[in-house]
Every structure is written in C-alpha cells, then in structure tokens.
Design a protein around this motif. Sequence first.
Motif, PDB file in Angstrom:
ATOM      1  N   ILE A 198       0.841  -1.203   0.000  1.00 48.73           N
ATOM      2  CA  ILE A 198       0.000   0.000   0.000  1.00 48.73           C
ATOM      3  C   ILE A 198       0.874   1.250   0.000  1.00 48.73           C
ATOM      4  O   ILE A 198       0.594   2.233  -0.712  1.00 48.73           O
ATOM      5  N   ALA A 199       1.938   1.233   0.805  1.00 51.37           N
ATOM      6  CA  ALA A 199       2.829   2.390   0.866  1.00 51.37           C
ATOM      7  C   ALA A 199       3.481   2.660  -0.489  1.00 51.37           C
ATOM      8  O   ALA A 199       3.586   3.818  -0.914  1.00 51.37           O
ATOM      9  N   ILE A 200       3.913   1.638  -1.167  1.00 54.09           N
ATOM     10  CA  ILE A 200       4.549   1.821  -2.470  1.00 54.09           C
ATOM     11  C   ILE A 200       3.551   2.404  -3.471  1.00 54.09           C
ATOM     12  O   ILE A 200       3.852   3.367  -4.186  1.00 54.09           O
ATOM     13  N   ALA A 201       2.353   1.830  -3.520  1.00 55.13           N
ATOM     14  CA  ALA A 201       1.342   2.316  -4.465  1.00 55.13           C
ATOM     15  C   ALA A 201       0.955   3.760  -4.169  1.00 55.13           C
ATOM     16  O   ALA A 201       0.881   4.601  -5.089  1.00 55.13           O
ATOM     17  N   SER A 202       0.721   4.076  -2.900  1.00 59.43           N
ATOM     18  CA  SER A 202       0.334   5.440  -2.547  1.00 59.43           C
ATOM     19  C   SER A 202       1.500   6.404  -2.686  1.00 59.43           C
ATOM     20  O   SER A 202       1.315   7.589  -2.985  1.00 59.43           O
ATOM     21  N   GLY A 203       2.731   5.911  -2.485  1.00 60.90           N
ATOM     22  CA  GLY A 203       3.905   6.752  -2.698  1.00 60.90           C
ATOM     23  C   GLY A 203       4.067   7.139  -4.154  1.00 60.90           C
ATOM     24  O   GLY A 203       4.416   8.279  -4.477  1.00 60.90           O
ATOM     25  N   ILE A 204       3.816   6.190  -5.058  1.00 63.33           N
ATOM     26  CA  ILE A 204       3.869   6.494  -6.485  1.00 63.33           C
ATOM     27  C   ILE A 204       2.822   7.549  -6.837  1.00 63.33           C
ATOM     28  O   ILE A 204       3.093   8.511  -7.571  1.00 63.33           O
ATOM     29  N   CYS A 205       1.620   7.385  -6.289  1.00 68.83           N
ATOM     30  CA  CYS A 205       0.552   8.365  -6.518  1.00 68.83           C
ATOM     31  C   CYS A 205       0.960   9.736  -6.005  1.00 68.83           C
ATOM     32  O   CYS A 205       0.734  10.760  -6.674  1.00 68.83           O
ATOM     33  N   LEU A 206       1.583   9.775  -4.839  1.00 72.48           N
ATOM     34  CA  LEU A 206       2.023  11.035  -4.257  1.00 72.48           C
ATOM     35  C   LEU A 206       3.047  11.723  -5.145  1.00 72.48           C
ATOM     36  O   LEU A 206       2.963  12.938  -5.400  1.00 72.48           O
ATOM     37  N   VAL A 207       4.020  10.963  -5.641  1.00 76.46           N
ATOM     38  CA  VAL A 207       5.054  11.537  -6.501  1.00 76.46           C
ATOM     39  C   VAL A 207       4.454  12.059  -7.800  1.00 76.46           C
ATOM     40  O   VAL A 207       4.805  13.151  -8.268  1.00 76.46           O
ATOM     41  N   VAL A 208       3.534  11.306  -8.376  1.00 76.53           N
ATOM     42  CA  VAL A 208       2.879  11.750  -9.617  1.00 76.53           C
ATOM     43  C   VAL A 208       2.147  13.069  -9.391  1.00 76.53           C
ATOM     44  O   VAL A 208       2.238  14.000 -10.204  1.00 76.53           O
ATOM     45  N   CYS A 209       1.432  13.156  -8.284  1.00 73.79           N
ATOM     46  CA  CYS A 209       0.718  14.397  -7.964  1.00 73.79           C
ATOM     47  C   CYS A 209       1.689  15.555  -7.744  1.00 73.79           C
ATOM     48  O   CYS A 209       1.439  16.688  -8.176  1.00 73.79           O
ATOM     49  N   GLY A 210       2.811  15.272  -7.067  1.00 71.88           N
ATOM     50  CA  GLY A 210       3.808  16.310  -6.847  1.00 71.88           C
ATOM     51  C   GLY A 210       4.400  16.817  -8.144  1.00 71.88           C
ATOM     52  O   GLY A 210       4.611  18.025  -8.314  1.00 71.88           O
ATOM     53  N   LEU A 211       4.680  15.917  -9.069  1.00 69.31           N
ATOM     54  CA  LEU A 211       5.230  16.307 -10.354  1.00 69.31           C
ATOM     55  C   LEU A 211       4.206  17.091 -11.179  1.00 69.31           C
ATOM     56  O   LEU A 211       4.568  17.974 -11.964  1.00 69.31           O
ATOM     57  N   THR A 287      10.229  13.813  -2.672  1.00 72.87           N
ATOM     58  CA  THR A 287      11.415  13.065  -2.261  1.00 72.87           C
ATOM     59  C   THR A 287      11.638  13.191  -0.758  1.00 72.87           C
ATOM     60  O   THR A 287      11.991  12.217  -0.083  1.00 72.87           O
ATOM     61  N   CYS A 288      11.399  14.388  -0.225  1.00 76.21           N
ATOM     62  CA  CYS A 288      11.517  14.574   1.225  1.00 76.21           C
ATOM     63  C   CYS A 288      10.532  13.677   1.964  1.00 76.21           C
ATOM     64  O   CYS A 288      10.878  13.058   2.980  1.00 76.21           O
ATOM     65  N   ILE A 289       9.311  13.588   1.461  1.00 81.25           N
ATOM     66  CA  ILE A 289       8.283  12.797   2.124  1.00 81.25           C
ATOM     67  C   ILE A 289       8.572  11.300   2.004  1.00 81.25           C
ATOM     68  O   ILE A 289       8.450  10.550   2.977  1.00 81.25           O
ATOM     69  N   VAL A 290       8.964  10.865   0.826  1.00 79.37           N
ATOM     70  CA  VAL A 290       9.097   9.439   0.546  1.00 79.37           C
ATOM     71  C   VAL A 290      10.425   8.876   1.036  1.00 79.37           C
ATOM     72  O   VAL A 290      10.495   7.711   1.443  1.00 79.37           O
TER      73      VAL A 290
END
Length: 386
Positions: A198-211, A287-290
């Motif tokens: 779950i963390a990996i999937a939501s982390g990818i989503c977070l990075v996409v949103c950040g970009l 990157t700071c968050i992840v």
Amino acid sequence: MELLRLTGADMPTSPPGVPNAAPDQTATGKDHFEVLDGLRGTAAMLVVLFHIQGITVMWDASKVILHHAVLAVDFFFLLSGFVIGYAYDDRWDRMSVRRFLTLRLIRLHPLVILGVVLGFVSYLSDPFAGSAQAVPLGKLLGVFALGLLLLPAGPLPNRWSDTHPFNGPCWSLLQEYIGNIAYALLLRRLSARALLAIAIASGICLVVCGLRLGTMDQGSGWDSLWMAPVRLCFPFVMGLWLFRVRGRLPFLRLGYLPLTVVLIAVAAFPTLSNVGPVKLNGLYETTCIVVVFPLVILAGSHSEAGRGMMGLCKFAGRISYPIYMTHFPFLYVWMNFVANGHPTQDMLVVIGLALIPFLIAVAWASYTFWDEPIRARLRTALGSHR
C-alpha cells in the motif's frame, strides 16, 4: 495528524529532583520515544514560524524563508502511523474498536474544540478586519457547529478557501481521524508486506501528484480537497510499516539536534524552478516525504535524547499539538493587522518576533489548564465505565 505524545497520561518516571533523567511513560507503561517527541515539536515550530513570517511578507514567495515548512504535515502523518502502531498494535486482544476510537477522541478532540472556539472569537472580534468578515451570525454559528465536530464547512470571507475556516490546520486533524479509523478497521490487521505494498502504491501516486502540481501545499482548501487523503495515505501507512519492521532495518542513530537540523534544512531549501515539463519543486518535496522523512523517523526512534536534551524534547513534545491547534486564530488577526493596520517595517519585526514566545505561552497554558485536565477527567470517566 499525530501532533501529540504517544498515548495516555504523561507519567514521569524520573526520581525526585531529577525531572529529566528518564523518558516519560504512557499509561500502559511504555517509554516515549523522546527524540521523536522533540522532532514533533521542531516540526510544529517550523509551521508556526512559516505562518508568522509568510504573513509578515504577505506571502511574497521571493521573501518567504521556510518555503517547504508545509511538509511538516506530511512528517506528522508519518510519525502518527509509527506512534499508533507502537501504542496500540499489541493491545487489540483486550481492546475493542469502539474503545480505541474513544481513546483517540479523548486524546485529540479537546484541543480541536479549543482551537475552533479561539477561531470563532477571532473572527467575531478582529479589530483589523474592517467589513471583510461581516457575515450573518446564523451562518457563523453553523460553521462553528461543524468546526466543533471537525467537519468541513463552506468557505468564509477573508479565510481563503479553507475547509475549516475558523482554524485552518483542522483540515489535517480530519485526515488524522480518517487514518485512525482506517487503522482500527483495516490496517492493524494487515501484514507488514501488505502495508509495504500500500505504501509503495500510494507513494507512487504522491510523486505523480507532486510532479503534476509542483507543490505539496495542497489539501487545506476546497479547491484542493482531493489532495488531503493523498497526502495522508503514504506517510501514515509508511509510518505503521516502519514501526512493524524497524528491528530489521539499518540501525540509524543521529540524535535530536542533528535531526532537527535536517528538518530545518528541508524547510529552508529554496523553491526550485521547472526544467521543461519537470516541476522540480514537486519532485523535491515528494522526495523529502518518501525518502528523507522515513529515514528521520527511523533514526529518531533509535536515538536517545540524553540527559542534556531530555527536558527540551519533553517540552517540545508536550506543546507540539497545542501550538499547532491554537496558533492560527491569533495569526488571522496578525494577517489583518499586516494588511490593514499600516504597520511600519520596525513594527512588523518587533511584533512578529514577540508572537513566537506569546504563541508558545498560549500553547503551554492550553496544555496545562485545558488539554491535560479535560483528558484526565475523561480517562477517569472511561475507566469507571468499563
């Protein structure tokens, strides 16, 4: 958002006359992670300083100093997941979901109420607002009632598009409640491997949103409400996973002061410009968050405050949640003073600096005379109705 100490009452275990000799213990006898408590206080102060200084320069991006202090919220979510796992993972054989949620309400909601009351009074009595806050009392009472329940309300004039217009930071507490409910109903039952997925999937989503957005300063207003659960999911689940597996991860240890420097450096790093279609600022913040924040939590959980830093960590931890929940009603007045009070530059500097000890004093008074006494009575009442 777990802007608070671990759980239960603060019960010092130090011998008489040596108040800082050992970590406090929770009501269930577990030692606090005092360095993490201290870091929570550091992050809360970064938020307060960011708001004071940002309002002082009217949010002129070229003059803002702590550009990325908004990431403190993501740090709080991460710390919350870790702390919830530590405090409650081993208690489910003798605790119901209802009791867990009641304990969390007792721990969090007294300061929610105080913050909304202060915000309501601030909105009604601000001497520098002019006619900008002339709203029918019936509407204000409706927003006030929703705020006491931590529910979003329609935006009010002179409060941007905030979902919680009497106390903006309440948006993150609503997400904290959602995280707690998710933990009680589902996350506590999952294996470490499932949490990592779950963390990996939501982390990818977070990075996409950040970009895509270029910033993580999203989720507090109606125009970006959809980002609030996105900001919650990765750090909260990652924090819970970190607690579950910390014994199998590298043994990092830096201590309170070096880790505080890391958090300050993260917040003060310059805002980055886009390079073509790549929004580097969003990449930096995600990157700071992840990456950075999980390492800070891991190192902090393995570090000891030591006798010299124990008192500071305890104090910082105790006022971290109160200062987060009480500072903004006063800063609404500061905002209107800066905009409409025609202050000189010297006045801005003097009053801005004076706000820091004032808000710390308000937080300590809130903790001492409101939060702790109310929670103690509620815990006693809960214990008598088992």
